[in-house]
Design a protein around this motif. Sequence first.
Motif, PDB file in Angstrom:
ATOM      1  N   CYS A 116       0.769  -1.139   0.071  1.00  0.00           N
ATOM      2  CA  CYS A 116      -0.160   0.128  -0.127  1.00  0.00           C
ATOM      3  C   CYS A 116       0.820   1.407  -0.117  1.00  0.00           C
ATOM      4  O   CYS A 116       2.077   1.266   0.329  1.00  0.00           O
ATOM      5  CB  CYS A 116      -1.026  -0.045   1.375  1.00  0.00           C
ATOM      6  SG  CYS A 116       0.084  -0.057   2.776  1.00  0.00           S
ATOM      7  N   ASP A 117       0.466   2.249  -0.577  1.00  0.00           N
ATOM      8  CA  ASP A 117       0.972   3.695  -0.309  1.00  0.00           C
ATOM      9  C   ASP A 117       0.712   4.243   0.932  1.00  0.00           C
ATOM     10  O   ASP A 117       1.669   4.893   1.423  1.00  0.00           O
ATOM     11  CB  ASP A 117       0.483   4.434  -1.408  1.00  0.00           C
ATOM     12  CG  ASP A 117       0.534   3.851  -2.833  1.00  0.00           C
ATOM     13  OD1 ASP A 117       1.686   4.315  -3.284  1.00  0.00           O
ATOM     14  OD2 ASP A 117      -0.318   3.260  -3.277  1.00  0.00           O
ATOM     15  N   VAL A 118      -0.157   4.011   1.888  1.00  0.00           N
ATOM     16  CA  VAL A 118      -0.897   4.550   2.918  1.00  0.00           C
ATOM     17  C   VAL A 118      -1.098   3.551   3.880  1.00  0.00           C
ATOM     18  O   VAL A 118      -2.112   2.803   3.449  1.00  0.00           O
ATOM     19  CB  VAL A 118      -1.630   5.712   2.913  1.00  0.00           C
ATOM     20  CG1 VAL A 118      -1.837   6.310   4.353  1.00  0.00           C
ATOM     21  CG2 VAL A 118      -1.375   6.919   1.903  1.00  0.00           C
ATOM     22  N   LYS A 119      -0.561   3.199   5.005  1.00  0.00           N
ATOM     23  CA  LYS A 119      -1.020   2.422   5.989  1.00  0.00           C
ATOM     24  C   LYS A 119      -1.519   3.221   7.112  1.00  0.00           C
ATOM     25  O   LYS A 119      -0.513   3.975   7.880  1.00  0.00           O
ATOM     26  CB  LYS A 119      -0.071   1.111   6.642  1.00  0.00           C
ATOM     27  CG  LYS A 119      -0.401   0.267   7.810  1.00  0.00           C
ATOM     28  CD  LYS A 119      -1.381  -0.684   7.094  1.00  0.00           C
ATOM     29  CE  LYS A 119      -1.794  -1.490   8.164  1.00  0.00           C
ATOM     30  NZ  LYS A 119      -2.604  -0.885   9.320  1.00  0.00           N
ATOM     31  N   TYR A 120      -2.757   3.522   7.301  1.00  0.00           N
ATOM     32  CA  TYR A 120      -3.101   4.539   7.965  1.00  0.00           C
ATOM     33  C   TYR A 120      -2.987   4.582   9.515  1.00  0.00           C
ATOM     34  O   TYR A 120      -3.339   3.599  10.157  1.00  0.00           O
ATOM     35  CB  TYR A 120      -4.628   5.100   7.643  1.00  0.00           C
ATOM     36  CG  TYR A 120      -5.156   6.023   8.282  1.00  0.00           C
ATOM     37  CD1 TYR A 120      -4.799   7.495   8.197  1.00  0.00           C
ATOM     38  CD2 TYR A 120      -6.239   5.913   9.303  1.00  0.00           C
ATOM     39  CE1 TYR A 120      -5.540   8.358   8.632  1.00  0.00           C
ATOM     40  CE2 TYR A 120      -6.791   6.896   9.924  1.00  0.00           C
ATOM     41  CZ  TYR A 120      -6.441   8.475   9.723  1.00  0.00           C
ATOM     42  OH  TYR A 120      -7.027   9.430  10.373  1.00  0.00           O
TER      43      TYR A 120
END
Length: 491
Positions: A116-120
């Motif tokens: 993923c680009d963002v692991k929130y």
Amino acid sequence: MSKRPHILIFNPDQWRADVIGHFGNPAAVTPNLDRLVESEAVSFRGAFCQNPVCTPSRCSFMSGWYPHVRGHRTMFHMMREDEPVLLKTLKDEGYTVWWGGKNDLVPAENGFDAYCDVKYVPEKRPRPETNLHGADGWRGDPDGDNYYSFYAGKLEKAPDEKAYYDGDWAMVLGAIDFIRSAPQDRPMCIYLPLLYPHPPYGVEEPWYGAIDRGKLPERTPAPDWSKKPSLLKGIYDRQKLQGWTEDRWTELRGTYYGMCARVDHQFGLVLDALKEAGIYDDTAVFFFSDHGDFTGDYGLVEKTQNTFEDCLTNVPFVVKPPRGVPVKPRVSEALVELIDFPATVEALLELTPGHTHFGRSLLPLLAGETDEHRDAVFAEGGRLHGETQAMELESTSMSSPSGLYWPRVGLQQQEGPEHTKAVMCRTRDYKYVRRFYEPDELYDLRRDPMEVDNRIDDPELRDVLAALKERLLTFYMETSDVVPLKTNRRM
């Protein structure tokens, strides 16, 4: 399609399929799912997971593999670096992948950058999020009959809170913020693996009080344990819920239904954010759970790792395709599996998978061309004697009776028959479960939908049993291994 659609994967944890309004359950409060199926989506009543606990199921539906293909049968055997994960495929295809919620898919040592680009990670709030696994004062006395019940009941919000702030609310609000500021030059994939309605069973108002307890369907009572898998009897004895009145079971079940109602509301908020951003029509929406929950059926709570009752394996699965993809909104009676999810995404994107898998695209079903998809569905779990690595010894709930999951996970450490390797073959009318170390199971689902009468030794069903065993053999021959698409060089 002229451009690739956005993708929303809304993935609640432990939601059993029958707690849905449009399936005819009068106690279920799921207005957002119901409206979607009325006008834009297909809901599959016969959708089944491939393992009834979190990690094996997620490894399966993110790869298109059954758990046996590469040994993903425990909570501690996640997707290895060289194994296919749909999120990684989407990222490699140019999607901005935003992941908000639990993992149970890839090992911590792998990290998340490839997937993923963002692991929130949400910003800190005045009140930190609350996790009922940790804030477990609701359990009461260790000698009491609530200690292993997972029942927390009504959750109290702080006076200034609109909702009981926890990880799910943090992730849903984070997803909404991302939708509002998403990149305009790339398609996005939002993956929301939420915790609810995974127990502990607890929810705040207005969802706690939204459920009419008087409309709850009949609860499956404790069966003749001599005809059921020994793991269930072991958990039944350890959970100590035998003295619960039906009123207490009703409250537990009503709370679980309230948890589902809250998730449906959160789902609606994310759909509204897509509409406000002007990208709803261009978004493929997938709503499904990883597995189900006993919720009082058979006198049990939580789930097991190697039994396959419909309350554990039958899951919600709702699909809204993007604009331009044919859809006939309805409830479909087709038998489908969660491994059909990645195959459907690949078909939408016109992607050729880079590995052999066993999912089948749902696009013909969405279009209403057919309601026939699979003649049987499969789930599997458990272990062989001697497979110490599959005992889940890493679990903190294993060694001590103080652990919330000890009634189930503690039995997995023993070399009795309880945690035996097992596999389910289920058709529309029958369910066969092959087991090592203890008797098999066979149910006539037309006469016994609650699966309490194991007819494995009934001569009347001899031909049915033979046919299901043959089907199981075919299943294993078709799926026993995967040959890599890339060949090796020889000397």
